[in-house]
Design an enzyme around this catalytic site. Structure first.
Site, PDB file in Angstrom:
ATOM      1  CB  SER A   1      -0.883   0.018   1.242  1.00  0.00           C
ATOM      2  OG  SER A   1      -1.631  -1.160   1.343  1.00  0.00           O
ATOM      3  CB  SER A   2       0.161   4.720  -1.105  1.00  0.00           C
ATOM      4  OG  SER A   2      -0.921   5.037  -0.252  1.00  0.00           O
TER       5      SER A   2
END
Ligand code: SAH
Length: 222
Positions: free
Chosen positions: A72-73
């Site tokens: 995920s970012s």
């Protein structure tokens, strides 16, 4: 000092500066929990992505980690950790979807112990290697189907899921401590949002949060 020491400290300094820029960005994007911000500034995210992508490790993007999955970012990881912490350090956390182990490493800095379940054996092996390289010790990784949780280790004060579900697995609700919270992405039609469920003495409360984009929670193990 030999040449490899010089190289390592060089890389360390560069990534420390890059991490601090990432932390500034997270603050501008609305992350308020100072503990979470400082942890994001400490965990070496570049150790969790393939070498070819290391230069992009601190950009605000999700990146491929192999086997069709993504890390995920930084914003999403920080946001979920902020929701998990809710201004107090959790004791025992269950993560569903270990992936490369990065979210697990961030959680391990704020919790006493983190248990993490991953359905793909190759990713469990990869995450174990990454977490060892980052010297994270208070995590227990398990290869298995997160839908059933980890009944022998529960109850947990935080359950955090990093793959999107269409319904809330009942077993996970049962493994949540009273006063504990579960943070997870849920898909409804075309939309996906983060949700927070809290277990109260009598029942559960739920709140819909940010719009997000996660890979799906899949059945069984691979
Ligand atoms: N937290 C991870 C993000 C991984 S992406 C990180 O920081 O890198 C989501 C992960 O969930 C994938 O690795 C995927 O294989 C895993 N996953 C999907 N369905 C699952 C299930 N039923 N049980 C456990 N893991 C699952």
């Amino acid at each position: 000092m030999n040449t490899s020491d010089v190289n390592h400290s060089g890389i360390g300094m560069t990534s420390q500066r890059t991490r601090m820029r990432m932390v500034d960005r997270l603050r501008q994007q609305g992350i308020r929990d100072e503990i979470v911000l400082s942890v994001m500034g400490e965990v070496p995210r570049h150790l969790f992505v393939d070498e070819a992508l290391a230069s992009r490790a601190y950009d605000d993007v999700s990146l491929p980690i192999g086997f069709g999955q993504t890390i995920s970012s930084p914003f999403t990881v920080a946001r979920m950790t902020e929701l998990a912490r809710a201004n107090r350090d959790p004791n025992k956390v269950l993560e569903i979807g270990t992936g490369c182990g990065y979210q697990c490493a961030v959680l391990a800095r704020v919790a006493k112990t983190v248990h993490s379940v991953e359905r793909l054996l190759q990713l469990t092996v990869k995450a174990r290697r990454n977490l060892r390289a980052a010297r994270v010790l208070n995590v227990r990784l398990r290869h298995g189907d997160g839908h059933v949780g980890l009944p022998t280790e529960g109850p947990f004060d935080v359950i955090l899921m990093t793959a999107a579900t269409t319904h809330v697995p009942k077993a996970l609700l049962e493994q949540l401590e009273v006063g504990g919270r579960m943070i997870f992405p849920m898909t409804k039609g075309e939309e996906q949002h983060l949700w927070v469920i809290e277990r109260t003495a009598q029942s559960y409360t739920e709140r819909r949060m940010d719009a997000v984009k996660f890979v799906p929670l899949l059945p069984g193990t691979g």
